[in-house]
Design a protein around this motif. Sequence first.
Motif, PDB file in Angstrom:
ATOM      1  N   VAL A   1    -111.039  49.453  23.598  1.00  0.00           N
ATOM      2  CA  VAL A   1    -111.517  49.059  24.898  1.00  0.00           C
ATOM      3  C   VAL A   1    -111.285  47.386  25.118  1.00  0.00           C
ATOM      4  O   VAL A   1    -110.779  46.894  24.305  1.00  0.00           O
ATOM      5  CB  VAL A   1    -113.183  49.140  25.048  1.00  0.00           C
ATOM      6  N   ALA A   2    -111.378  47.239  26.572  1.00  0.00           N
ATOM      7  CA  ALA A   2    -110.805  45.837  26.948  1.00  0.00           C
ATOM      8  C   ALA A   2    -111.786  44.699  26.310  1.00  0.00           C
ATOM      9  O   ALA A   2    -111.347  43.724  25.788  1.00  0.00           O
ATOM     10  CB  ALA A   2    -111.008  45.639  28.283  1.00  0.00           C
ATOM     11  N   GLY A   3    -113.116  45.075  26.316  1.00  0.00           N
ATOM     12  CA  GLY A   3    -113.977  43.924  25.480  1.00  0.00           C
ATOM     13  C   GLY A   3    -115.268  44.576  25.416  1.00  0.00           C
ATOM     14  O   GLY A   3    -115.463  45.772  25.319  1.00  0.00           O
ATOM     15  N   GLY A   4    -116.285  43.660  25.309  1.00  0.00           N
ATOM     16  CA  GLY A   4    -117.816  43.912  25.343  1.00  0.00           C
ATOM     17  C   GLY A   4    -118.223  43.940  24.142  1.00  0.00           C
ATOM     18  O   GLY A   4    -117.726  43.538  22.920  1.00  0.00           O
ATOM     19  N   LYS A   5    -119.421  44.454  23.968  1.00  0.00           N
ATOM     20  CA  LYS A   5    -120.256  44.500  22.833  1.00  0.00           C
ATOM     21  C   LYS A   5    -119.688  44.967  21.568  1.00  0.00           C
ATOM     22  O   LYS A   5    -119.485  44.271  20.550  1.00  0.00           O
ATOM     23  CB  LYS A   5    -121.805  45.167  22.928  1.00  0.00           C
ATOM     24  N   PRO A   6    -119.067  46.381  21.573  1.00  0.00           N
ATOM     25  CA  PRO A   6    -118.571  46.812  20.263  1.00  0.00           C
ATOM     26  C   PRO A   6    -117.360  46.092  19.727  1.00  0.00           C
ATOM     27  O   PRO A   6    -117.262  45.689  18.512  1.00  0.00           O
ATOM     28  CB  PRO A   6    -117.691  48.331  20.852  1.00  0.00           C
ATOM     29  N   ARG A   7    -116.494  45.274  20.544  1.00  0.00           N
ATOM     30  CA  ARG A   7    -115.434  44.724  20.121  1.00  0.00           C
ATOM     31  C   ARG A   7    -115.979  43.210  19.558  1.00  0.00           C
ATOM     32  O   ARG A   7    -115.526  42.799  18.291  1.00  0.00           O
ATOM     33  CB  ARG A   7    -114.632  44.155  21.269  1.00  0.00           C
ATOM     34  N   TYR A   8    -117.144  42.835  20.329  1.00  0.00           N
ATOM     35  CA  TYR A   8    -117.727  41.404  19.760  1.00  0.00           C
ATOM     36  C   TYR A   8    -118.198  41.750  18.086  1.00  0.00           C
ATOM     37  O   TYR A   8    -118.049  40.948  17.258  1.00  0.00           O
ATOM     38  CB  TYR A   8    -118.801  41.031  20.436  1.00  0.00           C
TER      39      TYR A   8
END
Lengths: 259, 290
Positions: free
Chosen positions: B46-53
């Motif tokens: 996905v582009a970004g957000g909590k999981p990527r963080y």
Amino acid sequence: MVSLQERQAQMMAFLLNGDEQIAEHISSSELVNGNQRLEIYSNGYRLRLKETLAVDHDILAAYMGDEAFDELANKFVESCPSQNKSLRHFAQTLPDFLVEHYAQYPQLAELAAFERRLLFSFDAADAEPLDNDFLQRLAPEDWPICRFSWHPSLQIFDCQYNVVPIWQELKQEQAPPAPIEQRSRWAIWRNAERLTQFTSLMGVEVALLQSLANGDNLSHACEQLLDYLSEEEIPSFLHSRLQSYISNGMLCLAKESKD
Amino acid sequence: MEGHVKAVKDDYLGFGLGLRTDHFEEVLQGSPKVDWFEVISENFMVAGGKPRYYLQQVRERYPIVMHGVSMSLGSTDPLDMNYLKQLKALTDEIQPAWISDHLCWSQLGGINSHDLLPMPYTEEALKHIVSNIKQAQDFLGRQMLIENVSSYISYRESAMTEWEFYSAVVEEADCLMLLDINNIYVSARNHHFDAEQYLASINPQRVRQMHLAGHSDYGDYIIDTHDHPVVDSVWQLYAKAIQRFGPVSTMIERDDDIPALSELIGELDQARRISAEALTGLSVGSLVNG
């Protein structure tokens, strides 16, 4: 013997439509025949998609009740097979489906659309939001030419029914208000703590935010506000709103100059 | 791709778990006794957000491997190059120890079943999936691990056993094996084959990772549900696998009814113990029950 492509097409036709051409090509055992074996896949296919709908649209499910939501899920799964690698996007056409098939309950499509907007903000790209003291550090001569961009997660949600109060009450496991026509606009975004938030917007705020999204500098953005506010009211309105948007992590510095 | 096979044992990671949303905070705050984590690639594409963080934070503390569920390598649809580009971008960012996907197909005519559908074990299917794995490996610039799936059907036209097909695929595509011990057990019960014969046919040099998981047993058949602890029969098969293949990076998959992290770590400790004892040559029965 049919080709691999034909065999896979038969299997997919079974999953999607229950077409049983594949069955004679599946081995049976004493305990479990070929049809029972195939049903494990078709049951799993529907269950997986319905679970995705229930998780991504849990508030819509709570609003409709188990029986009505299950009926909706069955219809949607049969009508709209997944065309995405990720289940995350499986129900992206659900609001349109509700517009078409549940037109007598227009709040349903808007409630589903609101949930999809929340999902979009949750997954949107990262970007560095402006520091809280950005405006304090902005030199007076730079104000007119200053430009902002929206945080990639920021969206404006425009609805004709009171679906956000309905969503809020159901989220708190309270009885939702009766649906009424009540136009409202909402900003939805992901804040610096990566939590999805939303807040209602006045018409003048929508005009300001859309002007900023169009790449207008603050001088041009002020001109857009003249339709809503007197010239004297604009500076304090602009400062208070910008500071609020910046504090909430909704704005970033524009990447490119328009001039 | 010369030298890949020799490198198998050099990349031993130890004992890992699947990184699940429920455990993100605890993993970061508690530094749990887990040697590495496996992530479902698609959950982070996905582009970004909590999981990527969280993934970035966990990556700073632990080795990561990426496990895909939708490359659909066996499908007669062309490989989805947009998907591969996104996967490669995530791979470049996360630098996983390795990436894996399945010996299956999921999609046809642009419609996705979101399931791991088995292949007919024919020469045509073999050539097809080998070609796709080679194409994916060339694009990604790395050797992949391919996992055996649980299956509930077998096609009448199959001319090979599953293990013959799987072995031929990895040799011809020059890829590696993610051997799912639970899946071997599930398929052996469903299709009435000998799980130990399966293990005996596998080239140890190709095995880089193992999966363990729970399943749902309906008596006449078993469904691979990943919602229960690993059962004794699978532990016994795991011990036999370790005796045959030596130390192999092992992880436990749990995708539903996810318990507390401490419970999964307890289960992982059981894998450590069974693996260690299998390597010292204790009898398999004493490993699981003792």
